[in-house]
Design a protein around this motif. Sequence first.
Motif, PDB file in Angstrom:
ATOM      1  N   UNK A  57       0.834  -1.196   0.000  1.00  0.00           N
ATOM      2  CA  UNK A  57       0.000   0.000   0.000  1.00  0.00           C
ATOM      3  C   UNK A  57       0.869   1.246   0.000  1.00  0.00           C
ATOM      4  N   UNK A  58       0.432   2.229  -0.715  1.00  0.00           N
ATOM      5  CA  UNK A  58       1.166   3.494  -0.792  1.00  0.00           C
ATOM      6  C   UNK A  58       0.692   4.427   0.311  1.00  0.00           C
ATOM      7  N   UNK A  59       1.589   5.166   0.967  1.00  0.00           N
ATOM      8  CA  UNK A  59       1.192   6.079   2.044  1.00  0.00           C
ATOM      9  C   UNK A  59       0.485   7.305   1.473  1.00  0.00           C
ATOM     10  N   UNK A  60      -0.257   8.033   2.306  1.00  0.00           N
ATOM     11  CA  UNK A  60      -0.880   9.282   1.856  1.00  0.00           C
ATOM     12  C   UNK A  60       0.181  10.269   1.386  1.00  0.00           C
ATOM     13  N   UNK A  61      -0.173  11.188   0.493  1.00  0.00           N
ATOM     14  CA  UNK A  61       0.796  12.175  -0.005  1.00  0.00           C
ATOM     15  C   UNK A  61       1.468  12.931   1.139  1.00  0.00           C
ATOM     16  N   UNK A  62       2.793  13.010   1.092  1.00  0.00           N
ATOM     17  CA  UNK A  62       3.540  13.744   2.105  1.00  0.00           C
ATOM     18  C   UNK A  62       3.823  12.974   3.372  1.00  0.00           C
TER      19      UNK A  62
END
Length: 297
Positions: free
Chosen positions: A205-210
């Motif tokens: 899973x990719x983390x939220x932006x920033x």
Amino acid sequence: MRRLRVLHRTIYVYSDVVSSSYGRAFLTPREFPGQHLLSHDIRVDPVPSDRSVGTDVYGNTTLYFHVTAEHRRLEVTGESVVELESPTAPDEQPTWEQARPSGENGPLAVEFALDLTPPEIIPEVAAYAAESFPPGRPLLEAVKELTARIHTDFAYESGSTTVTTRVADVFADRHGVCQDFARLAIACLRSLGLAARYVSGYLATDPPPGKERMVGADATHAWAAVWLPGDGEGLLGDGDGHWIGFDPTNNQFADDRYVTVAWGRDYADVPPLRGIIYTDAKESTITVSVDVAPLEE
């Protein structure tokens, strides 16, 4: 091409001494076209007095271990590096009626079209599935719609179910977790005579932006796969036709973020870890953390 490192740690803590612990683990990612296992290790603490690796009827790798040293804490850690390729859709797509197991390699898939015991296919589930499968519709087009409907109609609620929750209860309550949605989708397909697998593994899973990735924030994941006739390998191929993975929890077909560990007819065939202990302990706790991190090639 994507390369991922998977760290899966399970810790049991008991209120009294455990004199003997038997365990069976499905923690070894599979090897098939599109997924290559580059390295793998399973560590057990305390060190087992006996351990062996075998293969089950579906070709999944399973570890058996026996810890005879007295202990109040048991830790099992699986660490793997896998290389994944983006799957490609088959050149030709049959209608869903044509995709029922039949022909030269159909017998290899037919058991995945059968209901479980006790049955999971109830009239309500069959009627729900039929809405996405009108006569003559291409199989993957129908599966895509069913995937989207389950994603929309059912709420993801962590802790709302257990591994013993029935599909009928999930359908009635309209909530659950990834394994529930995979099992519901499988029951829907089997109600139509289609072959479907339960798939256990991990999702990067990719983390939220920033935001930075959080170690242990990921978890084991479950999705389903549908069978298409033919002689290809497919996303979950093993020489018996095409198996195309799809994920109702995230409303998408499986891609190169999905690490496949094991598959079977149901969750009960491939739990990540299961065992028997001998103890007078009245209480125990279990902590599970999974981290799926990208690696540079």
